[in-house]
Each structure stands twice: as C-alpha cells, then as structure tokens.
Scaffold this motif. Structure first.
Motif: not given
Length: 153
Positions: A6-25
C-alpha cells in the motif's frame, strides 16, 4: 498472487493495475519515423470500462467519471493513448504509468487550507484584481491621448 504494498499517500489505490482487465490495442503511429512507422504498430490505446472496474474503489471510479469526462467515451471507456517512443512495450509502460498517475491524483485527498492561508490567498486575488484595473485605466488613458481632438464646426 503477490501481495501489493500500500502507498501511504494514497491508501485507496495500491498502484496495481490488472492488465487482464484492460483492453489494449496497438496501431501504427503517426508522424516521422521513415519506413518503420508504416510497418510496426507501436501506438498504444489503453482503455477500460470505468463503471465496471472492480479493481478501483467506488469513490475513485466516481471521481474519475466526474473529473475526466472528456477522456471517457459514450460507451463509458476511459481511453489513454501513447505514441511517445518507437517501441511498443515502452509506449505500453508509458500509458500504464499515465493511468497510475491519473488515479493517484484523484485518490489523494485534497489538503486542508488553514484560515490564515485562505485569507492570504483572498488578499492576493484582490490585489491582483486592483492592479489589473489600474493597468487597464493606464492603457485606456494612453490610447485616449493618441486620439485626435474633436473639433466641432
């Protein structure tokens, strides 16, 4: 799955982005680059549906939809494009980092402004407005002096 810190400045978002949930073209990039630009798809379009992004907290999703409505399509997809470099993986990394930064800027709660600071800012705005009006008057006077005098016959 590894535990994401977890990031101390940003407790709601860890910085992890699941690539399988993104649509990349990938597509061909525009601009200079010789024959390489006509053959290699290096431009990255990263998109995800904001409303169904369960990897984000509901507060962040709501703020994303409010603050970045110009980047969201009619279908509800947030689109981030990157064609900075000639390499597909570097453009993908750039797009992911831009998305991460965008989410962090929304997730960090705004700082509380003390009454003293608010008063300083108010006085600064009033002074700027006064100076602007003084400069306008001076400019108006200068232009009036350039006019030929009205002579009635």
């Amino acid at each position: 799955m590894a535990q994401v810190p977890k990031d101390e400045k940003c407790p709601n978002f860890s910085g992890y982005i699941p690539i399988e949930k993104l649509d990349i073209t990938y597509s061909r990039s525009s601009g200079p680059g010789g024959q390489n630009v006509d053959m290699v798809s290096t431009k990255v379009d990263l998109r995800f549906h904001v409303e169904t992004a369960d990897w984000l907290s509901p507060e962040i999703r709501q703020k994303l939809m409010e603050q970045h409505k110009t980047k969201i399509t009619k279908d509800g997809f947030l689109v981030i494009r990157s064609d900075k470099t000639r390499f597909q993986q570097m453009n993908l990394a750039d797009a992911l980092e831009r998305l991460r930064t965008l989410i962090r800027m929304i997730a960090i709660p705004p700082k509380e402004i003390s009454p003293e600071t608010a008063e300083k800012l108010r006085k600064r705005r009033e002074k700027a407005a006064r100076l602007r009006l003084v400069e306008k008057r001076e400019r108006s006077y200068t232009k009036q002096q350039r006019q030929a005098p009205d002579i009635d016959f």
